[in-house]
Design a protein around this motif. Structure first.
Motif, PDB file in Angstrom:
ATOM      1  N   THR A  26      -2.954   1.002   1.597  1.00 21.34           N
ATOM      2  CA  THR A  26      -1.788   0.299   2.146  1.00 21.34           C
ATOM      3  C   THR A  26      -1.804  -0.478   3.193  1.00 21.34           C
ATOM      4  O   THR A  26      -1.133  -1.021   3.788  1.00 21.34           O
ATOM      5  N   ARG A  31       6.339  -1.799   4.879  1.00 17.92           N
ATOM      6  CA  ARG A  31       6.645  -0.567   4.140  1.00 17.92           C
ATOM      7  C   ARG A  31       7.286  -0.951   2.881  1.00 17.92           C
ATOM      8  O   ARG A  31       7.171  -0.092   2.117  1.00 17.92           O
ATOM      9  N   LYS A  35       6.132   0.536  -0.934  1.00 20.65           N
ATOM     10  CA  LYS A  35       7.185   1.502  -1.848  1.00 20.65           C
ATOM     11  C   LYS A  35       7.048   0.870  -3.138  1.00 20.65           C
ATOM     12  O   LYS A  35       7.096   1.430  -4.014  1.00 20.65           O
ATOM     13  N   SER A  40       6.047   6.427  -4.071  1.00 18.30           N
ATOM     14  CA  SER A  40       5.822   7.579  -2.885  1.00 18.30           C
ATOM     15  C   SER A  40       4.216   7.863  -2.622  1.00 18.30           C
ATOM     16  O   SER A  40       3.926   8.318  -3.993  1.00 18.30           O
ATOM     17  N   GLN A 274       2.254   5.575   4.196  1.00 19.09           N
ATOM     18  CA  GLN A 274       3.283   4.752   3.775  1.00 19.09           C
ATOM     19  C   GLN A 274       4.146   4.045   4.700  1.00 19.09           C
ATOM     20  O   GLN A 274       5.069   3.349   4.368  1.00 19.09           O
TER      21      GLN A 274
END
Length: 326
Positions: A26, A31, A35, A40, A274
């Motif tokens: 990531t 964000r 996603k 998640s 995340q």
């Protein structure tokens, strides 16, 4: 060396690698994009083909955070607690050349690259890092925290390990905070006491490099810890991403990691992955502190095993040598 100290030291180093690997897929993404691309994140996942830094890397792969921490650990052992600046610069150049040969886009950060260019131009090692205000020194400082007890000796060692690339008030303060939290945890400090040591070390470390403008690390840690207490998981993620920040700036990502640990403990690792921005580095620092707190047995064994297997990572001999220095 008491067995519980060794367990915490192993936890710190493997926790760094685990947090790094969780954040690998990531890194440098927003964000919203994280996603949309992954949903998640609750464990180790493969990097997407369009990942900007590590496209298609397999689940469990570590990045520059872990690899440079291993590099620092080896130099500390070879130098019996001291890092020769020219040896450090040479090792960083060799590491980047190897990464390029492997086809990786995960290369030296902006502060480190600039410092090495200045060294190549003949500048003194003490001057090369006087613009380095990013998180590069903090991301690789875990071995220094393992090898040195809290106090002036630790701060001296952090400053020496930071000098070539991050010889600034912000760079050294940030690295001092992470190293002190780890070192205090090894000696049995609970989380609150360890993060108090991080604040104190940041205040003291800020006096050791060239002053550069920016929100100071120690006061920002104090404010962030107080502000996030009592927040829900989602609210903490919003607070860190939107207000504290998760960029490579030392006063963002280092403070972000400590804020996550302050209020979320083990949930901090998956939230770090995340949260967007410099997720691998926020995760690495978060994992190092949590591992130092809870020991290797306090980390998810299946995930640590995957990270060890994928990266052929055997940190026990290095940790034992770092503890001998301590």
């Amino acid at each position: 060396m008491p067995e519980q100290v060794r367990a915490r030291a192993l936890g710190a180093f493997y926790g760094l690698a685990l947090g790094d690997a969780l954040g690998m897929p990531t890194q440098s993404m927003s964000r919203a994009r994280i996603k949309d691309r992954y949903g998640s994140i609750t464990g180790l996942v493969d990097a997407a083909p369009d990942q900007p830094i590590a496209p298609g890397m397999p689940a469990g792969s570590v990045t520059d955070d872990t690899e440079q921490a291993v590099l620092v650990a080896k130099l500390l052992v070879e130098g019996r607690g001291r890092i020769d600046p020219h040896a450090f610069a040479g090792a960083l150049r060799a590491w980047e050349a190897d990464m390029i040969a492997r086809g990786s886009r995960d290369l030296l950060g902006p502060s480190t690259k600039r410092a090495l260019e200045l060294l190549d131009a003949g500048l003194d090692p003490q001057q090369a890092g006087v613009t380095g205000a990013t998180n590069g020194a903090a991301m690789r400082v875990t071995p220094v925290g393992i090898a040195n007890p809290v106090g002036d000796r630790l701060l001296d060692a952090v400053a020496q390990a930071s000098m070539v690339t991050h010889n600034t008030s912000l760079g050294i303060a940030a690295a001092s905070a992470i190293a002190a939290a780890i070192s205090a945890s090894l000696d049995g400090a609970d989380l609150g006491a360890a993060l108090d040591e991080a604040e104190r070390a940041a205040d003291q470390g800020a006096r050791r490099g060239k002053w550069v403008p920016g929100g100071e690390i120690g006061p920002r840690i104090r404010w962030a810890r107080q502000w996030v207490r009592g927040m829900s998981r989602d609210n903490v993620a919003d607070a860190v991403a939107e207000v504290i920040g998760t960029s490579v700036a030392a006063q963002e990502s280092v403070v972000a990691a400590i804020a996550l640990v302050e209020v979320l403990e083990h949930d901090a690792l998956t939230v770090a992955a995340q949260i967007g921005g410099d997720t691998d580095t926020v995760g690495a620092m978060t994992g190092a502190i949590l591992g130092a707190q809870h020991g290797l047995a306090g980390l998810p064994a299946d995930q640590v095993g995957k990270v060890r297997e994928v990266n052929r990572l055997e940190l026990e001999p290095l940790v034992d040598e770092l503890l001998a220095l301590r």
